[in-house]
Design an enzyme around this catalytic site. Structure first.
Site, PDB file in Angstrom:
ATOM      1  N   HIS A 160       2.983   5.941  -2.210  1.00  0.00           N
ATOM      2  CA  HIS A 160       4.232   7.092  -1.986  1.00  0.00           C
ATOM      3  C   HIS A 160       5.292   7.003  -3.353  1.00  0.00           C
ATOM      4  O   HIS A 160       6.065   7.668  -3.488  1.00  0.00           O
ATOM      5  CB  HIS A 160       5.130   7.064  -0.802  1.00  0.00           C
ATOM      6  CG  HIS A 160       3.993   7.249   0.421  1.00  0.00           C
ATOM      7  ND1 HIS A 160       3.603   8.446   0.786  1.00  0.00           N
ATOM      8  CD2 HIS A 160       3.436   6.283   1.431  1.00  0.00           C
ATOM      9  CE1 HIS A 160       2.927   8.375   1.767  1.00  0.00           C
ATOM     10  NE2 HIS A 160       2.752   7.027   2.236  1.00  0.00           N
TER      11      HIS A 160
ATOM     12  N   ARG B   3       0.976  -1.437  -0.049  1.00  0.00           N
ATOM     13  CA  ARG B   3       0.029  -0.132  -0.008  1.00  0.00           C
ATOM     14  C   ARG B   3       0.978   1.104  -0.175  1.00  0.00           C
ATOM     15  O   ARG B   3       0.552   2.350  -0.777  1.00  0.00           O
ATOM     16  CB  ARG B   3      -0.989  -0.094   1.179  1.00  0.00           C
ATOM     17  CG  ARG B   3      -1.800   1.336   1.254  1.00  0.00           C
ATOM     18  CD  ARG B   3      -1.360   1.887   2.721  1.00  0.00           C
ATOM     19  NE  ARG B   3      -2.082   3.183   2.958  1.00  0.00           N
ATOM     20  CZ  ARG B   3      -1.351   4.197   3.288  1.00  0.00           C
ATOM     21  NH1 ARG B   3      -0.189   4.347   3.480  1.00  0.00           N
ATOM     22  NH2 ARG B   3      -2.433   5.186   3.546  1.00  0.00           N
TER      23      ARG B   3
END
Length: 111
Positions: free
Chosen positions: A80, A75
C-alpha cells in the site's frame, strides 16, 4: 498444528529461500539496490511472507513467531505504500529478520 498453518509456514520458508537465492555469493546491499528486478523479487517475496503470516495469525493468534505482527505490517507497507519504500528498511528485513523467521518456521514445522 493444522495443515493450513503448516502450508503457510512452508510458503514462508520457500520465500526466504528464494530471496537467499538472489544472492548466491553473499548478501550485498549494492547488488540489491542496483538491480530493479532483484528489488521487486525481494519485495514480492516479503509480500508473500507477510500474507502467509497474516493467515497464520488469523488461524492462531498465539503462535510463537517473533515480530509476527511487524511481518504483516511490512507486507502492508510494501503493497500500500509502494511509493515510499526504503531500500534500507527492506534490506534490514532481509538481513536482520528473515534468518530468525526461517529458523522459527522450520522449528514449528517439526513440532
Amino acid at each position: 498444528m493444522d495443515n493450513y498453518i503448516k502450508t503457510w509456514l512452508f510458503d514462508i520458508i520457500k520465500s526466504i529461500e528464494e530471496i537467499d537465492s538472489y544472492f548466491p555469493a553473499s548478501k550485498k546491499f549494492d547488488i540489491y539496490t542496483n538491480d530493479i528486478r532483484t528489488k521487486r523479487a525481494v519485495e514480492r517475496n516479503i509480500e508473500i511472507i507477510g500474507e502467509a503470516m497474516g493467515r497464520i495469525l488469523n488461524e492462531n493468534p498465539n503462535i510463537n513467531i517473533s515480530n509476527s505482527r511487524k511481518i504483516v505490517d511490512a507486507r502492508n507497507k510494501i503493497i500500500h505504500g509502494y511509493d515510499d519504500i526504503s531500500d534500507d528498511v527492506v534490506w534490514g528485513i532481509v538481513i536482520n529478520h528473515l534468518p530468525l523467521l526461517k529458523q522459527e518456521a522450520e522449528k514449528l514445522l517439526k513440532e
